[in-house]
Design a protein around this motif. Structure first.
Motif, PDB file in Angstrom:
ATOM      1  N   GLY A 191      69.504 -31.310  25.396  1.00 20.24           N
ATOM      2  CA  GLY A 191      70.769 -31.938  25.694  1.00 20.24           C
ATOM      3  C   GLY A 191      71.056 -31.881  27.186  1.00 20.24           C
ATOM      4  O   GLY A 191      70.151 -31.698  28.000  1.00 20.24           O
ATOM      5  N   ILE A 192      72.327 -32.016  27.529  1.00 20.29           N
ATOM      6  CA  ILE A 192      72.752 -32.017  28.938  1.00 20.29           C
ATOM      7  C   ILE A 192      73.928 -31.066  29.109  1.00 20.29           C
ATOM      8  O   ILE A 192      74.883 -31.103  28.319  1.00 20.29           O
ATOM      9  CB  ILE A 192      73.161 -33.422  29.400  1.00 20.29           C
ATOM     10  N   LEU A 193      73.863 -30.230  30.116  1.00 23.96           N
ATOM     11  CA  LEU A 193      74.998 -29.397  30.528  1.00 23.96           C
ATOM     12  C   LEU A 193      75.358 -29.776  31.951  1.00 23.96           C
ATOM     13  O   LEU A 193      74.546 -29.614  32.866  1.00 23.96           O
ATOM     14  CB  LEU A 193      74.634 -27.911  30.458  1.00 23.96           C
ATOM     15  N   ILE A 194      76.575 -30.299  32.132  1.00 22.07           N
ATOM     16  CA  ILE A 194      77.062 -30.625  33.474  1.00 22.07           C
ATOM     17  C   ILE A 194      77.966 -29.494  33.940  1.00 22.07           C
ATOM     18  O   ILE A 194      79.003 -29.216  33.334  1.00 22.07           O
ATOM     19  CB  ILE A 194      77.836 -31.950  33.504  1.00 22.07           C
ATOM     20  N   ILE A 195      77.567 -28.841  35.018  1.00 19.83           N
ATOM     21  CA  ILE A 195      78.369 -27.799  35.647  1.00 19.83           C
ATOM     22  C   ILE A 195      78.989 -28.421  36.891  1.00 19.83           C
ATOM     23  O   ILE A 195      78.270 -28.865  37.793  1.00 19.83           O
ATOM     24  CB  ILE A 195      77.501 -26.593  36.027  1.00 19.83           C
ATOM     25  N   GLY A 196      80.307 -28.483  36.932  1.00 21.31           N
ATOM     26  CA  GLY A 196      80.911 -29.176  38.056  1.00 21.31           C
ATOM     27  C   GLY A 196      82.325 -28.750  38.355  1.00 21.31           C
ATOM     28  O   GLY A 196      82.955 -28.014  37.597  1.00 21.31           O
ATOM     29  N   ASP A 197      82.805 -29.236  39.486  1.00 20.98           N
ATOM     30  CA  ASP A 197      84.154 -28.918  39.930  1.00 20.98           C
ATOM     31  C   ASP A 197      85.181 -29.616  39.045  1.00 20.98           C
ATOM     32  O   ASP A 197      84.876 -30.591  38.331  1.00 20.98           O
ATOM     33  CB  ASP A 197      84.333 -29.368  41.385  1.00 20.98           C
ATOM     34  N   ASN A 198      86.399 -29.136  39.099  1.00 22.07           N
ATOM     35  CA  ASN A 198      87.478 -29.742  38.321  1.00 22.07           C
ATOM     36  C   ASN A 198      87.803 -31.141  38.831  1.00 22.07           C
ATOM     37  O   ASN A 198      87.821 -31.386  40.041  1.00 22.07           O
ATOM     38  CB  ASN A 198      88.752 -28.877  38.397  1.00 22.07           C
ATOM     39  N   GLY A 199      88.062 -32.051  37.908  1.00 28.14           N
ATOM     40  CA  GLY A 199      88.613 -33.349  38.260  1.00 28.14           C
ATOM     41  C   GLY A 199      87.660 -34.345  38.872  1.00 28.14           C
ATOM     42  O   GLY A 199      88.100 -35.346  39.443  1.00 28.14           O
ATOM     43  N   ILE A 200      86.340 -34.134  38.736  1.00 27.99           N
ATOM     44  CA  ILE A 200      85.403 -35.063  39.372  1.00 27.99           C
ATOM     45  C   ILE A 200      84.906 -36.154  38.426  1.00 27.99           C
ATOM     46  O   ILE A 200      84.193 -37.060  38.858  1.00 27.99           O
ATOM     47  CB  ILE A 200      84.193 -34.326  39.972  1.00 27.99           C
ATOM     48  N   GLY A 201      85.254 -36.064  37.137  1.00 25.48           N
ATOM     49  CA  GLY A 201      84.886 -37.130  36.211  1.00 25.48           C
ATOM     50  C   GLY A 201      83.895 -36.740  35.130  1.00 25.48           C
ATOM     51  O   GLY A 201      83.342 -37.610  34.462  1.00 25.48           O
ATOM     52  N   LYS A 202      83.659 -35.448  34.916  1.00 25.33           N
ATOM     53  CA  LYS A 202      82.694 -35.008  33.902  1.00 25.33           C
ATOM     54  C   LYS A 202      83.099 -35.467  32.508  1.00 25.33           C
ATOM     55  O   LYS A 202      82.303 -36.057  31.775  1.00 25.33           O
ATOM     56  CB  LYS A 202      82.566 -33.473  33.918  1.00 25.33           C
ATOM     57  N   SER A 203      84.344 -35.173  32.152  1.00 23.18           N
ATOM     58  CA  SER A 203      84.817 -35.529  30.818  1.00 23.18           C
ATOM     59  C   SER A 203      84.892 -37.038  30.646  1.00 23.18           C
ATOM     60  O   SER A 203      84.549 -37.580  29.578  1.00 23.18           O
ATOM     61  CB  SER A 203      86.204 -34.907  30.563  1.00 23.18           C
ATOM     62  N   MET A 204      85.345 -37.735  31.685  1.00 25.35           N
ATOM     63  CA  MET A 204      85.449 -39.181  31.592  1.00 25.35           C
ATOM     64  C   MET A 204      84.074 -39.814  31.411  1.00 25.35           C
ATOM     65  O   MET A 204      83.933 -40.797  30.679  1.00 25.35           O
ATOM     66  CB  MET A 204      86.142 -39.768  32.818  1.00 25.35           C
ATOM     67  N   LEU A 205      83.062 -39.267  32.056  1.00 21.39           N
ATOM     68  CA  LEU A 205      81.716 -39.814  31.903  1.00 21.39           C
ATOM     69  C   LEU A 205      81.289 -39.766  30.442  1.00 21.39           C
ATOM     70  O   LEU A 205      80.781 -40.761  29.900  1.00 21.39           O
ATOM     71  CB  LEU A 205      80.729 -39.047  32.774  1.00 21.39           C
ATOM     72  N   PHE A 206      81.496 -38.635  29.781  1.00 17.73           N
ATOM     73  CA  PHE A 206      81.095 -38.538  28.381  1.00 17.73           C
ATOM     74  C   PHE A 206      82.007 -39.360  27.479  1.00 17.73           C
ATOM     75  O   PHE A 206      81.576 -39.829  26.421  1.00 17.73           O
ATOM     76  CB  PHE A 206      81.030 -37.081  27.937  1.00 17.73           C
ATOM     77  N   GLU A 207      83.247 -39.543  27.874  1.00 20.96           N
ATOM     78  CA  GLU A 207      84.121 -40.457  27.137  1.00 20.96           C
ATOM     79  C   GLU A 207      83.545 -41.872  27.172  1.00 20.96           C
ATOM     80  O   GLU A 207      83.507 -42.579  26.154  1.00 20.96           O
ATOM     81  CB  GLU A 207      85.522 -40.448  27.746  1.00 20.96           C
ATOM     82  N   ILE A 208      83.097 -42.295  28.349  1.00 20.80           N
ATOM     83  CA  ILE A 208      82.485 -43.614  28.509  1.00 20.80           C
ATOM     84  C   ILE A 208      81.210 -43.710  27.673  1.00 20.80           C
ATOM     85  O   ILE A 208      80.997 -44.688  26.939  1.00 20.80           O
ATOM     86  CB  ILE A 208      82.173 -43.880  29.996  1.00 20.80           C
ATOM     87  N   LEU A 209      80.344 -42.708  27.766  1.00 17.29           N
ATOM     88  CA  LEU A 209      79.099 -42.720  27.016  1.00 17.29           C
ATOM     89  C   LEU A 209      79.357 -42.737  25.511  1.00 17.29           C
ATOM     90  O   LEU A 209      78.631 -43.399  24.750  1.00 17.29           O
ATOM     91  CB  LEU A 209      78.256 -41.508  27.391  1.00 17.29           C
ATOM     92  N   ARG A 265      79.039 -31.752  42.071  1.00 14.40           N
ATOM     93  CA  ARG A 265      80.051 -31.261  42.989  1.00 14.40           C
ATOM     94  C   ARG A 265      80.754 -32.444  43.656  1.00 14.40           C
ATOM     95  O   ARG A 265      80.193 -33.523  43.831  1.00 14.40           O
ATOM     96  CB  ARG A 265      79.411 -30.397  44.085  1.00 14.40           C
ATOM     97  N   GLY A 266      82.000 -32.226  44.027  1.00 16.80           N
ATOM     98  CA  GLY A 266      82.724 -33.288  44.696  1.00 16.80           C
ATOM     99  C   GLY A 266      84.218 -33.028  44.723  1.00 16.80           C
ATOM    100  O   GLY A 266      84.717 -32.032  44.198  1.00 16.80           O
ATOM    101  N   LYS A 267      84.925 -33.954  45.306  1.00 17.82           N
ATOM    102  CA  LYS A 267      86.382 -33.863  45.455  1.00 17.82           C
ATOM    103  C   LYS A 267      87.059 -34.304  44.171  1.00 17.82           C
ATOM    104  O   LYS A 267      86.653 -35.287  43.546  1.00 17.82           O
ATOM    105  CB  LYS A 267      86.828 -34.764  46.623  1.00 17.82           C
ATOM    106  N   SER A 268      88.091 -33.588  43.780  1.00 19.70           N
ATOM    107  CA  SER A 268      88.818 -33.925  42.564  1.00 19.70           C
ATOM    108  C   SER A 268      89.589 -35.221  42.717  1.00 19.70           C
ATOM    109  O   SER A 268      90.220 -35.485  43.757  1.00 19.70           O
ATOM    110  CB  SER A 268      89.803 -32.789  42.217  1.00 19.70           C
ATOM    111  N   PHE A 269      89.544 -36.063  41.676  1.00 17.46           N
ATOM    112  CA  PHE A 269      90.342 -37.269  41.658  1.00 17.46           C
ATOM    113  C   PHE A 269      91.819 -36.975  41.440  1.00 17.46           C
ATOM    114  O   PHE A 269      92.663 -37.844  41.609  1.00 17.46           O
ATOM    115  CB  PHE A 269      89.862 -38.197  40.524  1.00 17.46           C
ATOM    116  N   ARG A 270      92.121 -35.744  41.045  1.00 17.80           N
ATOM    117  CA  ARG A 270      93.520 -35.385  40.751  1.00 17.80           C
ATOM    118  C   ARG A 270      94.272 -34.955  41.997  1.00 17.80           C
ATOM    119  O   ARG A 270      95.470 -34.721  41.953  1.00 17.80           O
ATOM    120  CB  ARG A 270      93.552 -34.270  39.715  1.00 17.80           C
ATOM    121  N   ASP A 271      93.562 -34.767  43.115  1.00 17.82           N
ATOM    122  CA  ASP A 271      94.230 -34.332  44.349  1.00 17.82           C
ATOM    123  C   ASP A 271      95.125 -35.426  44.899  1.00 17.82           C
ATOM    124  O   ASP A 271      94.819 -36.619  44.783  1.00 17.82           O
ATOM    125  CB  ASP A 271      93.185 -33.954  45.402  1.00 17.82           C
TER     126      ASP A 271
END
Length: 229
Positions: A86-104, A223-229
């Protein structure tokens, strides 16, 4: 594809996506447009800035679900890359991890509906809600509430959002750790997102889970900047 910028690709997608998804299997170009269309729809539900891009992490995961043996050509998987995992995405808050899997997930459901293709399909759960639902079921004696069966989550492909953020069930049971152990034993395909490090996950679920994580998952750091900022 001339641009990785989602908004710039919209005019090429809107008119053609409905017919393209019926012509399965999709070519890689059709598949990219299919993703862009669903990404566009997901973005309309959120105040996501237009600079959201199809970066090398997203490309890697798209290639993975396309069953491309060279899905790790961008070098984003930090352990032994394999389509069997499977896939484990380790990432910063608010960068789109959950949204990516929502799209998929939406893409997978549409592929089943339109072409009876189920290899991109998975069930989605929030680690936090999973534990809460388990406790609510255990505390309830009303027949109207379906009994929560942990075994219902052992077999089919499963995406776990926010792994490691959940509380222990009744302050003592590591429910998600037990689930991961059983899914590893059954070699069930698992996807997960987390903002915890591998060391933190190992401390949380103990070595018997930490040692299995690289065997279960292609581990990707985002890694990246949060979209929630």
């Amino acid at each position: 594809m001339q641009s990785n910028h989602i908004s710039s690709l919209m005019p090429n997608v809107l008119e053609s996506v409905k017919t393209e998804i019926m012509d399965f299997p999709l070519s890689k170009e059709e598949y990219k447009r299919f993703f862009v269309w669903h990404a566009y729809k997901a973005m309309q539900k959120r105040p996501i800035p237009t600079e959201y891009k199809i970066n090398s992490v997203i490309k890697t995961i798209l290639l993975y679900f396309f069953n491309d043996p060279d899905f790790n050509k961008y070098g984003k998987v930090k352990n032994n890359a394999s389509l069997a995992k499977g896939i484990l995405i380790i990432g910063d808050n608010g960068i789109g991890k959950s949204m990516l899997f929502e799209i998929l997930g939406e893409m997978g459901r549409e592929l089943i509906k339109c072409s009876n293709y189920g290899k991109m399909s998975f069930k989605e759960v929030s680690a936090i809600k999973f534990v809460l639902d388990f406790m609510d079921s255990a505390k309830s004696h009303r027949e109207a509430i379906k009994k929560f069966e942990l075994s219902d989550y052992y077999e089919y492909p499963l995406m776990i959002d926010d792994l490691g953020r959940e509380d222990k069930a009744f302050s003592r049971h590591e429910l998600m750790g037990n689930l991961l152990f059983e899914r590893h034993r059954r070699q069930s395909k698992t996807y997960a997102t987390t903002n915890k490090s591998l060391d933190e996950l190992t401390m949380r679920y103990d070595d018997h889970i930490g040692d299995r994580i690289p065997e279960m998952f292609n581990i990707i750091y985002w890694r990246g900047k949060s979209f929630r900022d």
